[in-house]
Write an enzyme that holds these catalytic residues in place. Structure first.
Site, PDB file in Angstrom:
ATOM      1  N   SER A 174       0.862  -1.181   0.000  1.00  0.00           N
ATOM      2  CA  SER A 174       0.000   0.000   0.000  1.00  0.00           C
ATOM      3  C   SER A 174       0.895   1.226   0.000  1.00  0.00           C
ATOM      4  CB  SER A 174      -0.940  -0.017   1.214  1.00  0.00           C
ATOM      5  OG  SER A 174      -0.228  -0.183   2.421  1.00  0.00           O
TER       6      SER A 174
ATOM      7  N   GLU B 224       1.227   5.698   0.675  1.00  0.00           N
ATOM      8  CA  GLU B 224       0.697   6.904   1.307  1.00  0.00           C
ATOM      9  C   GLU B 224       1.071   8.152   0.517  1.00  0.00           C
ATOM     10  OE1 GLU B 224       0.840   7.545   5.688  1.00  0.00           O
ATOM     11  OE2 GLU B 224       2.127   9.256   5.151  1.00  0.00           O
TER      12      GLU B 224
ATOM     13  N   THR C 271      -2.713  11.649   3.913  1.00  0.00           N
ATOM     14  CA  THR C 271      -2.505  12.248   5.223  1.00  0.00           C
ATOM     15  C   THR C 271      -3.438  13.431   5.454  1.00  0.00           C
ATOM     16  OG1 THR C 271      -0.747  13.720   4.468  1.00  0.00           O
ATOM     17  CG2 THR C 271      -0.096  11.532   5.234  1.00  0.00           C
ATOM     18  N   TYR C 272      -3.475  13.865   6.705  1.00  0.00           N
ATOM     19  CA  TYR C 272      -4.497  14.810   7.162  1.00  0.00           C
ATOM     20  C   TYR C 272      -3.896  15.687   8.235  1.00  0.00           C
ATOM     21  CZ  TYR C 272      -9.005  15.807   9.674  1.00  0.00           C
ATOM     22  OH  TYR C 272     -10.090  16.366  10.304  1.00  0.00           O
TER      23      TYR C 272
ATOM     24  N   ALA D 284      -4.227  18.202  11.458  1.00  0.00           N
ATOM     25  CA  ALA D 284      -5.167  18.520  12.530  1.00  0.00           C
ATOM     26  C   ALA D 284      -5.540  19.998  12.496  1.00  0.00           C
ATOM     27  CB  ALA D 284      -4.549  18.168  13.878  1.00  0.00           C
TER      28      ALA D 284
ATOM     29  N   ASP E  70      -1.009  15.565  16.014  1.00  0.00           N
ATOM     30  CA  ASP E  70      -0.171  16.463  16.806  1.00  0.00           C
ATOM     31  C   ASP E  70      -0.867  17.792  16.996  1.00  0.00           C
ATOM     32  OD1 ASP E  70       1.949  14.578  16.886  1.00  0.00           O
ATOM     33  OD2 ASP E  70       2.547  15.193  14.870  1.00  0.00           O
TER      34      ASP E  70
ATOM     35  N   TYR F 215       4.304   2.222  16.708  1.00  0.00           N
ATOM     36  CA  TYR F 215       5.654   2.780  16.805  1.00  0.00           C
ATOM     37  C   TYR F 215       6.627   1.718  17.312  1.00  0.00           C
ATOM     38  CZ  TYR F 215       3.364   7.230  16.070  1.00  0.00           C
ATOM     39  OH  TYR F 215       2.632   8.256  15.526  1.00  0.00           O
TER      40      TYR F 215
ATOM     41  N   HIS G 213       6.696   5.611  20.557  1.00  0.00           N
ATOM     42  CA  HIS G 213       6.267   6.978  20.254  1.00  0.00           C
ATOM     43  C   HIS G 213       7.176   7.958  21.005  1.00  0.00           C
ATOM     44  CE1 HIS G 213       3.821  10.609  20.074  1.00  0.00           C
ATOM     45  NE2 HIS G 213       3.105  10.036  19.130  1.00  0.00           N
TER      46      HIS G 213
ATOM     47  N   LYS H  88      -5.709   0.786  21.498  1.00  0.00           N
ATOM     48  CA  LYS H  88      -6.261   1.230  20.208  1.00  0.00           C
ATOM     49  C   LYS H  88      -6.821   0.058  19.413  1.00  0.00           C
ATOM     50  CE  LYS H  88      -2.501   3.384  18.749  1.00  0.00           C
ATOM     51  NZ  LYS H  88      -1.579   4.231  17.955  1.00  0.00           N
TER      52      LYS H  88
ATOM     53  N   GLN I  58       5.106   3.406  12.106  1.00  0.00           N
ATOM     54  CA  GLN I  58       6.066   4.423  11.713  1.00  0.00           C
ATOM     55  C   GLN I  58       7.213   3.713  10.987  1.00  0.00           C
ATOM     56  OE1 GLN I  58       7.274   7.193  10.610  1.00  0.00           O
ATOM     57  NE2 GLN I  58       6.563   8.326  12.402  1.00  0.00           N
TER      58      GLN I  58
ATOM     59  N   PHE J  52      13.193  14.376   9.178  1.00  0.00           N
ATOM     60  CA  PHE J  52      11.976  13.604   9.453  1.00  0.00           C
ATOM     61  C   PHE J  52      12.183  12.682  10.649  1.00  0.00           C
ATOM     62  CE2 PHE J  52      10.684  13.652   4.690  1.00  0.00           C
ATOM     63  CZ  PHE J  52      10.066  14.876   4.856  1.00  0.00           C
TER      64      PHE J  52
ATOM     65  N   HIS K  91       3.767  -0.973   3.764  1.00  0.00           N
ATOM     66  CA  HIS K  91       3.112   0.304   3.502  1.00  0.00           C
ATOM     67  C   HIS K  91       4.196   1.344   3.237  1.00  0.00           C
ATOM     68  CE1 HIS K  91      -0.106   3.294   3.697  1.00  0.00           C
ATOM     69  NE2 HIS K  91       0.673   4.032   4.468  1.00  0.00           N
TER      70      HIS K  91
END
Length: 279
Positions: free
Chosen positions: A11, A13, A44-45, A47, A104, A140, A144, A160, A171, A211, A261
């Site tokens: 997949s 992104e 991606t999105y 906030a 975030d 993660y 995280h 979750k 990640q 990154f 991914h």
């Protein structure tokens, strides 16, 4: 998996471009990657409204390829009414997959929102829409960056998954053992859903280091030193990066990873070099 999907369960992104040229380029990247029959694309999105509108536009554009498209959805800075409306809009547009994240806190944002954690977002989506959406969450392997400990982070991850997630996407990382260790810890807590490793191609050392420092992904010292040694030789960096990432993917798949991914950064060529090496 349908017979049309790539046998590796890959997949990809994308992120929402903020220029017309970027959007035009993404259409070509989409088509190149769609030709490999991925299981899904994700978008991606941001906030707090920073890229929310662009995400919806790009989801429409990407989904025109006929590939299942999963928008990212984050809860930080969003109220339940906003999320409820967005879920309704996605359902109307035929979207049936999501990537549910905490997100975030953008600088300058006064309110964290009504939902604080990703497990609360997953529960909210399930309460509002039942089983309509296939939900992926984040993971993660190297912990995280804000987690108080590795053990607490794995416990939060299990929370979750137990809230109703169908799968997880990690990640990116460059040490396969970190992934396998994380999966073992999650399985020990009863997590049975697929945990798909996230893969970042290596094309630019400066950007990769930035990154990685921001998200807590470890670049092994030997990789850093070799990339530093190449200096501005972009061809050498790309060739080395392709070799390193290909071998990482081979080890992950040989060890039982349920797919891969790829974080494309809206570029097809670096990803396809790795995918084609694996075919």
């Amino acid at each position: 998996m349908s017979s049309q999907e790539h046998p590796l369960g890959i997949s990809f992104e994308f992120f929402p471009p903020n220029t017309d040229a970027g959007r035009e380029k993404l259409i070509h990247v989409r088509d190149e990657l769609a030709a490999r029959n991925p299981r899904f694309f994700s978008v991606t999105y941001g906030a707090g409204g920073s890229t929310q509108a662009r995400t919806r536009d790009i989801v429409r554009t990407v989904s025109q390829s006929g590939i299942t498209t999963a928008p990212h959805l984050s809860c930080i800075g969003s109220e339940k009414a906003q999320l409820r409306d967005l879920l309704a809009q996605y359902r109307e547009e035929g979207v049936d997959s999501l990537v549910a994240l905490r997100g975030d806190m953008p600088s300058g944002m006064a309110s964290i929102g009504e939902l604080r954690y990703a497990n609360e977002l997953v529960e909210f989506i399930r309460d509002e829409t039942g089983d309509h959406f296939e939900i992926a969450v984040g993971a993660y392997p190297e912990s995280h960056p804000q987690a108080p400990s590795f053990e607490k982070d794995v416990e939060n991850f299990a929370r979750k998954m137990n809230a109703g997630a169908n799968m997880a996407i990690t990640q990116y990382f460059f040490t396969a053992d970190a992934y396998f260790h994380f999966v073992d810890k999650a399985r020990a807590l009863g997590v049975e859903q697929p945990i798909i490793p996230g893969i970042m191609p290596i094309t630019n050392y400066t950007k990769l280091a930035r990154f990685s420092d921001a998200c807590g992904a470890e670049i092994p010292r030997w990789i850093r030193k070799q990339l530093e040694a190449y200096g501005d030789d972009s061809e050498a960096i790309a060739a080395f990066g392709t070799d390193v990432v290909t071998r990482l993917c081979e080890r992950l798949l040989d060890g039982g990873a349920p797919g891969l991914h790829f974080y494309t950064l809206n570029q097809a060529a670096p990803v396809l070099k790795v995918v084609d090496n694996l075919s």
